[in-house]
Motif scaffolding. Structure first.
Motif, mmCIF file in Angstrom:
data_model
loop_
_atom_site.group_PDB
_atom_site.id
_atom_site.type_symbol
_atom_site.label_atom_id
_atom_site.label_comp_id
_atom_site.label_asym_id
_atom_site.label_seq_id
_atom_site.Cartn_x
_atom_site.Cartn_y
_atom_site.Cartn_z
ATOM 1 N N PHE A 41 5.175 -82.516 -14.054
ATOM 2 C CA PHE A 41 5.889 -82.430 -12.788
ATOM 3 C C PHE A 41 7.055 -83.408 -12.826
ATOM 4 N N ASP A 42 8.245 -82.933 -12.467
ATOM 5 C CA ASP A 42 9.442 -83.769 -12.480
ATOM 6 C C ASP A 42 9.553 -84.554 -11.178
ATOM 7 N N VAL A 43 9.787 -85.860 -11.301
ATOM 8 C CA VAL A 43 9.933 -86.712 -10.121
ATOM 9 C C VAL A 43 11.251 -87.473 -10.192
ATOM 10 N N ALA A 44 11.705 -87.946 -9.028
ATOM 11 C CA ALA A 44 12.937 -88.715 -8.959
ATOM 12 C C ALA A 44 12.761 -90.062 -9.640
ATOM 13 N N TRP A 45 13.869 -90.753 -9.882
ATOM 14 C CA TRP A 45 13.825 -92.015 -10.627
ATOM 15 C C TRP A 45 13.029 -93.108 -9.917
ATOM 16 N N SER A 46 12.801 -92.933 -8.618
ATOM 17 C CA SER A 46 12.008 -93.887 -7.838
ATOM 18 C C SER A 46 11.132 -93.105 -6.869
ATOM 19 N N PRO A 47 9.933 -93.632 -6.535
ATOM 20 C CA PRO A 47 9.063 -92.931 -5.594
ATOM 21 C C PRO A 47 9.408 -93.204 -4.133
ATOM 22 N N LYS A 48 10.475 -93.944 -3.884
ATOM 23 C CA LYS A 48 10.788 -94.361 -2.516
ATOM 24 C C LYS A 48 11.668 -93.346 -1.784
ATOM 25 N N CYS A 49 11.176 -92.128 -1.681
ATOM 26 C CA CYS A 49 11.848 -91.064 -0.921
ATOM 27 C C CYS A 49 13.293 -90.848 -1.356
ATOM 28 N N ILE A 50 13.561 -90.971 -2.648
ATOM 29 C CA ILE A 50 14.898 -90.713 -3.163
ATOM 30 C C ILE A 50 15.298 -89.278 -2.826
ATOM 31 N N ASP A 51 16.520 -89.111 -2.336
ATOM 32 C CA ASP A 51 17.027 -87.784 -1.943
ATOM 33 C C ASP A 51 16.110 -87.109 -0.922
ATOM 34 N N LYS A 52 15.408 -87.927 -0.149
ATOM 35 C CA LYS A 52 14.456 -87.444 0.866
ATOM 36 C C LYS A 52 13.293 -86.668 0.237
ATOM 37 N N ARG A 53 13.002 -86.974 -1.002
ATOM 38 C CA ARG A 53 11.865 -86.342 -1.678
ATOM 39 C C ARG A 53 10.634 -87.231 -1.478
ATOM 40 N N CYS A 54 10.073 -87.130 -0.279
ATOM 41 C CA CYS A 54 8.939 -87.966 0.103
ATOM 42 C C CYS A 54 7.639 -87.256 -0.271
ATOM 43 N N TYR A 55 7.291 -87.305 -1.541
ATOM 44 C CA TYR A 55 6.136 -86.585 -2.051
ATOM 45 C C TYR A 55 4.896 -87.483 -2.088
ATOM 46 N N ASP A 56 3.742 -86.859 -2.237
ATOM 47 C CA ASP A 56 2.492 -87.585 -2.443
ATOM 48 C C ASP A 56 2.358 -87.865 -3.937
ATOM 49 N N TYR A 57 3.126 -88.854 -4.396
ATOM 50 C CA TYR A 57 3.230 -89.100 -5.831
ATOM 51 C C TYR A 57 1.890 -89.462 -6.473
ATOM 52 N N VAL A 58 1.061 -90.204 -5.758
ATOM 53 C CA VAL A 58 -0.210 -90.638 -6.332
ATOM 54 C C VAL A 58 -1.118 -89.449 -6.600
ATOM 55 N N THR A 59 -1.293 -88.599 -5.612
ATOM 56 C CA THR A 59 -2.165 -87.436 -5.788
ATOM 57 C C THR A 59 -1.596 -86.458 -6.804
ATOM 58 N N ILE A 60 -0.276 -86.277 -6.776
ATOM 59 C CA ILE A 60 0.349 -85.379 -7.743
ATOM 60 C C ILE A 60 0.133 -85.888 -9.167
ATOM 61 N N ALA A 61 0.288 -87.197 -9.361
ATOM 62 C CA ALA A 61 0.078 -87.785 -10.696
ATOM 63 C C ALA A 61 -1.350 -87.584 -11.156
ATOM 64 N N GLU A 62 -2.298 -87.729 -10.241
ATOM 65 C CA GLU A 62 -3.705 -87.549 -10.593
ATOM 66 C C GLU A 62 -4.013 -86.096 -10.923
ATOM 67 N N SER A 63 -3.274 -85.179 -10.310
ATOM 68 C CA SER A 63 -3.578 -83.750 -10.432
ATOM 69 C C SER A 63 -3.062 -83.121 -11.711
ATOM 70 N N CYS A 64 -1.894 -83.594 -12.214
ATOM 71 C CA CYS A 64 -1.296 -82.959 -13.387
ATOM 72 C C CYS A 64 -1.439 -83.837 -14.622
ATOM 73 N N ASP A 65 -0.909 -83.366 -15.729
ATOM 74 C CA ASP A 65 -1.061 -84.087 -16.988
ATOM 75 C C ASP A 65 -0.065 -85.231 -17.135
ATOM 76 N N LEU A 66 1.139 -85.046 -16.618
ATOM 77 C CA LEU A 66 2.130 -86.110 -16.713
ATOM 78 C C LEU A 66 3.243 -85.913 -15.704
ATOM 79 N N LEU A 67 3.912 -87.029 -15.373
ATOM 80 C CA LEU A 67 5.113 -87.012 -14.543
ATOM 81 C C LEU A 67 6.305 -87.283 -15.448
#
Length: 298
Positions: free
Chosen positions: A95-121
């Motif tokens: 899963f592709d994520v922004a350079w920072s988890p701090k709502c960059i570009d208003k991408r306020c995702y559940d980064y922790v759960t997503i990281a746990e769910s897939c193989d890699l970020l």
């Protein structure tokens, strides 16, 4: 519904490569469970028919924390991973994520759960000027300190470092300067993006191949910014207008690759592999080899 799909080669352990599909979909569409399941089924069937090894989910849409889209995106990653692992044993879901988890570009995702769910970020450590809240000036695509600090932000969320792949840019930005100060600061047009008054959209993305040719005929030659730890140069276009180009090269990439090893991250990748010069000219071959070698560290 026709959905975006392409094939990407990604590095895996032991020097092998995997062929994975690219997945994108409007989040408003997959809020509905039935639509989400249909999307996943389509991607799994495509992967099977094309003998793919997995999927890279590249969704870069703005999401408000706690919204239906927020939960739907998390569910999409979880359910996609479960389906691929079940239907294609040994497959990989990234899963592709922004350079920072701090709502960059208003991408306020559940980064922790997503990281746990897939193989890699795959952390896209580039386009870091997509939201400029200070002076509207040309800056580095991926400043070293800012880039590395963002990984600490991910790690502070207790995300496993072995889930993080650093993405580095093999391209830069060409900014037309409204004014170039005596100190070499290039003022750029105000192009707002997702709440910020200025952005790198004031410039144009340029490949490393183009950059290496342009720097040789520039009015400044290659320059180096000690604060951002990145190269840049100035040139004049045919109309006499001054441009400033910021990019990454082996000198700026090497310390990032060293960080990957020092923090035991999953690995390093680039966007993208086909924008170097693979011609027969000796200098071009040397420049290309140096960029690949930079991914190994200094």
């Amino acid at each position: 519904m026709m959905l975006n799909s392409c094939v990407t080669l990604t590095p895996r352990e032991h020097g092998l490569y995997s062929k994975v599909g690219k997945g994108d979909v409007p989040l408003s569409h997959i809020v509905d469970q039935e639509n989400r399941t249909a999307w996943i089924t389509e991607k799994v069937n495509l992967a099977k028919s094309q003998f793919m090894d997995g999927i890279n989910i590249d969704i870069e849409q703005a999401v408000e924390e706690g919204s239906p889209e927020y939960h739907a995106l998390t569910d999409l990653v979880t359910e996609t991973t479960e389906a691929f692992h079940r239907e294609i044993p040994g497959s990989q879901v990234s899963f592709d994520v922004a350079w920072s988890p701090k709502c960059i570009d208003k991408r306020c995702y559940d980064y922790v759960t997503i990281a746990e769910s897939c193989d890699l970020l795959f952390v896209m450590s580039y386009d870091e000027q997509s939201q400029i809240v200070g002076d509207c000036i040309a800056m580095a695509n991926a400043p070293l300190s800012q880039t590395l600090d963002a990984y600490d932000q991910y790690l502070n969320l207790k995300i496993d470092p072995k889930k993080l792949v650093m993405g580095v840019p093999w391209y830069g930005y060409d900014y037309p300067c409204l004014n170039l100060s005596q100190e070499g600061i290039c003022s750029i047009a105000k192009v707002p993006f997702r709440g910020a008054p200025c952005s790198d959209a004031a410039g144009k993305q340029k490949t490393y191949k183009w950059i290496m040719k342009q720097v040789n005929i520039s009015i400044s030659g290659r320059l180096w910014d000690n604060e951002q730890q990145a190269p840049y140069f100035n040139y004049k276009d045919q109309g006499g207008r001054i441009h400033q180009v910021w990019y990454d090269d082996p000198q700026s990439i090497c310390p990032k690759a060293d960080f990957v090893k020092a923090r035991s991250l999953r690995g390093i990748g680039m966007w993208n592999g086909n924008i170097l010069d693979y011609g027969d000219e000796l200098v071009a071959r040397q420049e290309t080899a140096m960029m690949w070698n930079a991914l190994l560290g200094c």
